[in-house]
Design an enzyme around this catalytic site. Structure first.
Site, PDB file in Angstrom:
ATOM      1  N   ARG A 114       0.847  -1.210   0.000  1.00  0.00           N
ATOM      2  CA  ARG A 114       0.000   0.000   0.000  1.00  0.00           C
ATOM      3  C   ARG A 114       0.880   1.256   0.000  1.00  0.00           C
ATOM      4  O   ARG A 114       1.044   1.910  -1.016  1.00  0.00           O
ATOM      5  CB  ARG A 114      -0.957  -0.032   1.211  1.00  0.00           C
ATOM      6  N   ASP A 115       1.503   1.554   1.119  1.00  0.00           N
ATOM      7  CA  ASP A 115       2.318   2.773   1.210  1.00  0.00           C
ATOM      8  C   ASP A 115       3.460   2.708   0.192  1.00  0.00           C
ATOM      9  O   ASP A 115       3.800   3.705  -0.461  1.00  0.00           O
ATOM     10  CB  ASP A 115       2.880   2.898   2.632  1.00  0.00           C
ATOM     11  N   HIS A 152       4.328   4.524  12.823  1.00  0.00           N
ATOM     12  CA  HIS A 152       4.608   4.421  11.383  1.00  0.00           C
ATOM     13  C   HIS A 152       5.600   5.542  11.071  1.00  0.00           C
ATOM     14  O   HIS A 152       5.229   6.712  11.051  1.00  0.00           O
ATOM     15  CB  HIS A 152       3.260   4.599  10.673  1.00  0.00           C
ATOM     16  N   HIS A 168       8.523   7.254   8.612  1.00  0.00           N
ATOM     17  CA  HIS A 168       9.269   7.324   7.345  1.00  0.00           C
ATOM     18  C   HIS A 168      10.725   7.648   7.689  1.00  0.00           C
ATOM     19  O   HIS A 168      11.025   8.159   8.765  1.00  0.00           O
ATOM     20  CB  HIS A 168       8.629   8.342   6.401  1.00  0.00           C
ATOM     21  N   CYS A 191       3.910   9.501   0.835  1.00  0.00           N
ATOM     22  CA  CYS A 191       2.594  10.018   0.459  1.00  0.00           C
ATOM     23  C   CYS A 191       2.774  10.980  -0.703  1.00  0.00           C
ATOM     24  O   CYS A 191       3.504  11.973  -0.591  1.00  0.00           O
ATOM     25  CB  CYS A 191       1.966  10.734   1.656  1.00  0.00           C
TER      26      CYS A 191
HETATM   27  N1  COA Z   1     -12.421   5.410  -4.604  1.00  0.00           N
HETATM   28  C1  COA Z   1     -12.597   5.589  -5.933  1.00  0.00           C
HETATM   29  N2  COA Z   1     -13.135   6.690  -6.460  1.00  0.00           N
HETATM   30  C2  COA Z   1     -13.531   7.647  -5.604  1.00  0.00           C
HETATM   31  C3  COA Z   1     -13.381   7.517  -4.238  1.00  0.00           C
HETATM   32  C4  COA Z   1     -12.789   6.352  -3.742  1.00  0.00           C
HETATM   33  N3  COA Z   1     -12.559   6.169  -2.440  1.00  0.00           N
HETATM   34  N4  COA Z   1     -13.848   8.622  -3.650  1.00  0.00           N
HETATM   35  C5  COA Z   1     -14.283   9.442  -4.627  1.00  0.00           C
HETATM   36  N5  COA Z   1     -14.080   8.842  -5.821  1.00  0.00           N
HETATM   37  C6  COA Z   1     -14.369   9.385  -7.139  1.00  0.00           C
HETATM   38  C7  COA Z   1     -15.783   9.872  -7.294  1.00  0.00           C
HETATM   39  O1  COA Z   1     -16.608   8.827  -7.744  1.00  0.00           O
HETATM   40  C8  COA Z   1     -15.606  10.941  -8.326  1.00  0.00           C
HETATM   41  O2  COA Z   1     -15.485  10.369  -9.604  1.00  0.00           O
HETATM   42  P1  COA Z   1     -16.159  11.065 -10.853  1.00  0.00           P
HETATM   43  O3  COA Z   1     -15.573  12.428 -10.944  1.00  0.00           O
HETATM   44  O4  COA Z   1     -15.774  10.167 -11.990  1.00  0.00           O
HETATM   45  O5  COA Z   1     -17.616  11.069 -10.556  1.00  0.00           O
HETATM   46  C9  COA Z   1     -14.264  11.554  -7.998  1.00  0.00           C
HETATM   47  O6  COA Z   1     -13.544  10.530  -7.307  1.00  0.00           O
HETATM   48  C10 COA Z   1     -14.318  12.776  -7.141  1.00  0.00           C
HETATM   49  O7  COA Z   1     -15.235  12.506  -6.147  1.00  0.00           O
HETATM   50  P2  COA Z   1     -15.361  13.441  -4.916  1.00  0.00           P
HETATM   51  O8  COA Z   1     -16.522  12.985  -4.122  1.00  0.00           O
HETATM   52  O9  COA Z   1     -15.321  14.881  -5.350  1.00  0.00           O
HETATM   53  O10 COA Z   1     -14.052  13.090  -4.171  1.00  0.00           O
HETATM   54  P3  COA Z   1     -13.734  13.639  -2.801  1.00  0.00           P
HETATM   55  O11 COA Z   1     -13.246  15.028  -2.931  1.00  0.00           O
HETATM   56  O12 COA Z   1     -14.835  13.417  -1.850  1.00  0.00           O
HETATM   57  O13 COA Z   1     -12.578  12.710  -2.319  1.00  0.00           O
HETATM   58  C11 COA Z   1     -10.578  11.551  -2.411  1.00  0.00           C
HETATM   59  C12 COA Z   1     -11.330  12.783  -2.865  1.00  0.00           C
HETATM   60  C13 COA Z   1     -10.495  11.464  -0.895  1.00  0.00           C
HETATM   61  C14 COA Z   1     -11.261  10.332  -2.914  1.00  0.00           C
HETATM   62  C15 COA Z   1      -9.188  11.646  -3.030  1.00  0.00           C
HETATM   63  O14 COA Z   1      -8.595  12.831  -2.630  1.00  0.00           O
HETATM   64  C16 COA Z   1      -8.325  10.477  -2.606  1.00  0.00           C
HETATM   65  O15 COA Z   1      -8.498   9.374  -3.065  1.00  0.00           O
HETATM   66  N6  COA Z   1      -7.358  10.708  -1.694  1.00  0.00           N
HETATM   67  C17 COA Z   1      -6.535   9.660  -1.183  1.00  0.00           C
HETATM   68  C18 COA Z   1      -5.129  10.108  -1.160  1.00  0.00           C
HETATM   69  C19 COA Z   1      -4.237   9.003  -0.691  1.00  0.00           C
HETATM   70  O16 COA Z   1      -4.464   7.831  -0.922  1.00  0.00           O
HETATM   71  N7  COA Z   1      -3.126   9.399  -0.040  1.00  0.00           N
HETATM   72  C20 COA Z   1      -2.132   8.487   0.401  1.00  0.00           C
HETATM   73  C21 COA Z   1      -2.536   7.616   1.519  1.00  0.00           C
HETATM   74  S1  COA Z   1      -2.694   8.453   3.050  1.00  0.00           S
HETATM   75 ZN    ZN Z   2       3.407   6.249   5.234  1.00  0.00          ZN
END
Ligand code: COA
Ligand code: ZN
Length: 302
Positions: A18-19, A210, A212, A243
């Site tokens: 994952r990370d 955790h 880094h 990240c």
């Molecule tokens: N998995 C897949 N798609 C997702 C999703 C999820 N968990 N959450 C939202 N989406 C999709 C929505 O369906 C939408 O798609 P579309 O534009 O095709 O309709 C799009 O993403 C935007 O949706 P929205 O509700 O505006 O997203 P959001 O602003 O609520 O959320 C996150 C954004 C959180 C999903 C996004 O910033 C993210 O995935 N961040 C994770 C970052 C990460 O993994 N960092 C490292 C680990 S800590």
């Molecule tokens: Zn990390």
């Protein structure tokens, strides 16, 4: 008498799939991810972060999360606890649909990093966590508190902000807490201060650390935590990780560096160092990693 008061055994949660994978610059074929997961699971970890159910626009590398989760469940369910990271309710629903039983909800102690990473306020994330805790079908839910010590945008993070998140999460029924140094900038002193505050506020709760290894402080911070009685750590084989929304951060503390130090201190990990080194070296070769761990670098002929 000389000697350190440290736990006799520690639990290591392997986070490479994952990370580690999320910050790799080139797409990793799904079959290669499966091979690496198999290699790591074969080492005997009891817990592993398998993938994350996040927006593929935010982290394209994780586009195959459902397939990876299903594959893991077919081969390793019941042997290794496979954990899926989720940043929101949609991610949690997708993870459960794919068969995930253990979730880790990602949020940050720092408002600015939480916004950059998940586009939510901390309050917004906590509200979503409460909703996720009400879903059916999971066995265990944890939280990973990113930027628990320092934030790439706001500098030092007050321990109070971490304490507040832990308090709210415990009220929702969260079972696992991970306190993360996302940037790899926390000093041992800072770790001691924040952990002291957490332990004072919540005596008796277990939490994982955790770290880094951006500036090479990873093992020093582990030692600080060990001396405070902490016995749960999250690390990545081959020191992968980071990240993508935390500029400047590099890989996780390497699992082999932790296992090596623990072994030399007589602390049990349940992981065989020689076999782990073979797997970590294999990961470095398969993914053409430029940076790898201290132990892989030092023990070419181990
Ligand atoms: N998995 C897949 N798609 C997702 C999703 C999820 N968990 N959450 C939202 N989406 C999709 C929505 O369906 C939408 O798609 P579309 O534009 O095709 O309709 C799009 O993403 C935007 O949706 P929205 O509700 O505006 O997203 P959001 O602003 O609520 O959320 C996150 C954004 C959180 C999903 C996004 O910033 C993210 O995935 N961040 C994770 C970052 C990460 O993994 N960092 C490292 C680990 S800590
Ligand atoms: Zn990390």
């Amino acid at each position: 008498m000389l000697g350190m008061n440290v736990p006799e055994t520690i639990v290591i949660t392997e986070v490479c799939p994952r990370d580690g994978f999320q910050n790799h610059k080139t797409p990793i074929p799904t079959d290669v991810k499966k091979e690496i997961i198999d290699d790591l699971c074969g080492l005997g970890f009891s817990r592993m972060e398998i993938t994350s159910f996040v927006s593929p626009r935010a982290i394209p590398q994780m586009h195959d999360a459902p397939e990876i989760m299903r594959y893991f469940n077919e081969k390793w369910k019941g042997i290794v606890r496979g954990i899926a990271l989720v940043p929101n309710i949609k991610g949690a629903e997708n993870a459960l649909e794919a068969g995930a039983k253990s979730l880790i909800f990602a949020l940050s102690a720092s408002e600015k990093h939480n916004m950059a990473n998940t586009r939510r306020t901390v309050e917004g994330s906590l509200a979503e966590l409460r909703e996720i805790c009400g879903l059916q079908g999971y066995e265990e839910i944890g939280i990973g508190i990113a930027t628990s010590f320092t934030c790439p945008f706001a500098g030092d993070v007050p321990a109070e902000d971490v304490v507040r998140i832990i308090g709210a999460s415990l009220d929702f029924g969260v079972a696992h807490i991970t306190v993360a140094d996302t940037m790899g900038t926390a000093s041992p002193l800072q770790v001691e201060k924040t952990l002291t505050r957490i332990k004072k506020e919540f005596p008796g709760i277990d939490f994982a650390l955790h770290f880094h290894d951006t500036y090479g402080f990873g093992l020093a911070n582990v030692l600080t935590a060990l001396r405070m009685g902490c016995d749960s750590f999250e690390t990545s084989a081959a020191s992968m990780g980071g990240c993508p929304f935390a500029p400047g951060a590099t890989g996780n503390l390497a699992t082999e560096d932790l296992v090596n130090m623990a072994e030399k201190m007589g602390i049990g990990t349940g992981i065989d160092l020689a076999r782990l080194l073979t797997v970590s070296r294999g990961i470095s070769e398969k993914l053409e990693l430029k940076l790898s761990s201290h132990t892989v670098g030092a023990c070419r002929n181990f």
